[in-house]
Every structure is written in C-alpha cells, then in structure tokens.
Write a protein that holds these residues in place. Structure first.
Motif, PDB file in Angstrom:
ATOM      1  N   GLN A  39      10.345   6.529   0.744  1.00 16.69           N
ATOM      2  CA  GLN A  39       9.549   7.656   1.229  1.00 16.69           C
ATOM      3  C   GLN A  39      10.425   8.897   1.390  1.00 16.69           C
ATOM      4  O   GLN A  39       9.989  10.006   1.104  1.00 16.69           O
ATOM      5  N   ALA A  40      11.652   8.705   1.825  1.00 19.52           N
ATOM      6  CA  ALA A  40      12.571   9.830   2.024  1.00 19.52           C
ATOM      7  C   ALA A  40      13.355  10.181   0.760  1.00 19.52           C
ATOM      8  O   ALA A  40      13.805  11.310   0.611  1.00 19.52           O
ATOM      9  N   ALA A  41      13.500   9.238  -0.145  1.00 18.55           N
ATOM     10  CA  ALA A  41      14.435   9.428  -1.257  1.00 18.55           C
ATOM     11  C   ALA A  41      13.797   9.668  -2.618  1.00 18.55           C
ATOM     12  O   ALA A  41      14.479  10.117  -3.535  1.00 18.55           O
ATOM     13  N   MET A  42      12.520   9.402  -2.768  1.00 19.56           N
ATOM     14  CA  MET A  42      11.919   9.416  -4.104  1.00 19.56           C
ATOM     15  C   MET A  42      12.032  10.780  -4.795  1.00 19.56           C
ATOM     16  O   MET A  42      12.293  10.852  -5.995  1.00 19.56           O
ATOM     17  N   THR A 102      19.014   4.735   1.226  1.00 19.88           N
ATOM     18  CA  THR A 102      18.936   3.290   1.004  1.00 19.88           C
ATOM     19  C   THR A 102      19.845   2.529   1.952  1.00 19.88           C
ATOM     20  O   THR A 102      19.512   1.438   2.391  1.00 19.88           O
ATOM     21  N   ALA A 103      20.979   3.108   2.281  1.00 15.13           N
ATOM     22  CA  ALA A 103      21.928   2.413   3.169  1.00 15.13           C
ATOM     23  C   ALA A 103      21.437   2.384   4.613  1.00 15.13           C
ATOM     24  O   ALA A 103      21.790   1.477   5.365  1.00 15.13           O
ATOM     25  N   GLU A 126       0.812  -1.216   0.000  1.00 16.33           N
ATOM     26  CA  GLU A 126       0.000   0.000   0.000  1.00 16.33           C
ATOM     27  C   GLU A 126       0.844   1.264   0.000  1.00 16.33           C
ATOM     28  O   GLU A 126       0.396   2.303  -0.463  1.00 16.33           O
ATOM     29  N   LYS A 127       2.041   1.173   0.525  1.00 16.95           N
ATOM     30  CA  LYS A 127       2.904   2.356   0.544  1.00 16.95           C
ATOM     31  C   LYS A 127       4.308   1.970   0.105  1.00 16.95           C
ATOM     32  O   LYS A 127       4.686   0.797   0.139  1.00 16.95           O
ATOM     33  N   PRO A 128       5.104   2.961  -0.300  1.00 12.79           N
ATOM     34  CA  PRO A 128       6.479   2.674  -0.769  1.00 12.79           C
ATOM     35  C   PRO A 128       7.357   2.132   0.365  1.00 12.79           C
ATOM     36  O   PRO A 128       7.029   2.258   1.545  1.00 12.79           O
TER      37      PRO A 128
END
Length: 135
Positions: A77-80, A132-133, A70-72
């Motif tokens: 969420q922080a990087a898109m 991502t890390a 339902e969500k990324p």
C-alpha cells in the motif's frame, strides 16, 4: 519464505543499483585505459541492471497481493507507486536515454538526464526496501 520474498526482491533491486551505479561503473572509468572502453562496458552493465530491475519489480507486483485478498499487502500500500515509478525509470533510461548516450547525441544533456533518472530509481528502490523491511 513467502513473507520475506518482497524484502529480498527490494534488497536485490536496491543493492544491484548501488553496486553497479556507485561502485562498478566509476571503477571502470578509473581503471580502463580509455573512457570509450569504460563506456562500452558500463552500457552493458546498465543493461543488465535494467533486467534485474524489471525482474525485481515484476516479482514485487506479483507478491503485492495474496490470492483472493481484497486489498494489497501492508507494505505494498505504501510502496506500489515507487515500484511502478522505479520500473518506468529503468525502462526510460534503457530504451530512451541510453541509445542517445551510445550514439553520442548531446552527451551532456542525455548523460545528465540518465544520471538523474538512475538516482531517482535508486531512491524508489530504497523506499520500497524500507517499506518491505518494516512490515
């Protein structure tokens, strides 16, 4: 492997920007006999870098959300916004700025704009790598 794929894509994106922009291209201008020769090779390297950026960003977009979720992903969420901004910057440099540099149109303006956009793309890639890390 699937959980580490975003980290690998972000690392490839940031690392290739770093290697080409801050190592390879300056070495070309330092060691080739003319700046015209260095500029021609640099343009090809930057073009290849654009394709790497497109591939890495596309992969990051694809893996940002699991199937039926339902969500990324948390990292996404922080990087898109930085993935999309970096992708747009890569495309702008390659197809908007680079042709003007190659045509030698107002070099100071376009080289400065291209350098600034490349640095911003580098910062976007670094921010995505950081996100991502951490997850």
């Amino acid at each position: 492997m699937g959980a580490r794929l975003p980290v690998l894509a972000a690392a490839l994106w940031w690392g290739s920007l770093s290697a080409i922009g801050f190592v390879a291209v300056p070495l070309l201008f330092a060691h080739l006999p003319t700046s015209a020769m260095a500029g021609n090779v640099a343009a090809r390297l930057f073009e290849a870098q654009t394709y790497i950026s497109i591939a890495c960003c596309a992969l990051l977009l694809v893996v940002s959300k699991k199937k039926h979720a339902e969500k990324p992903e948390e990292w996404a969420q922080a990087a898109m916004v930085f993935v999309i901004a970096g992708l747009l910057l890569a495309l702008l440099v390659q197809y908007g700025v680079a042709p003007r540099i190659v045509a030698r149109q107002n070099l100071r303006l376009w080289h400065g704009a291209g350098s600034a956009m490349y640095a911003l793309q580098w910062l976007c890639a670094l921010r995505v790598l950081w996100s991502t890390a951490r997850s």
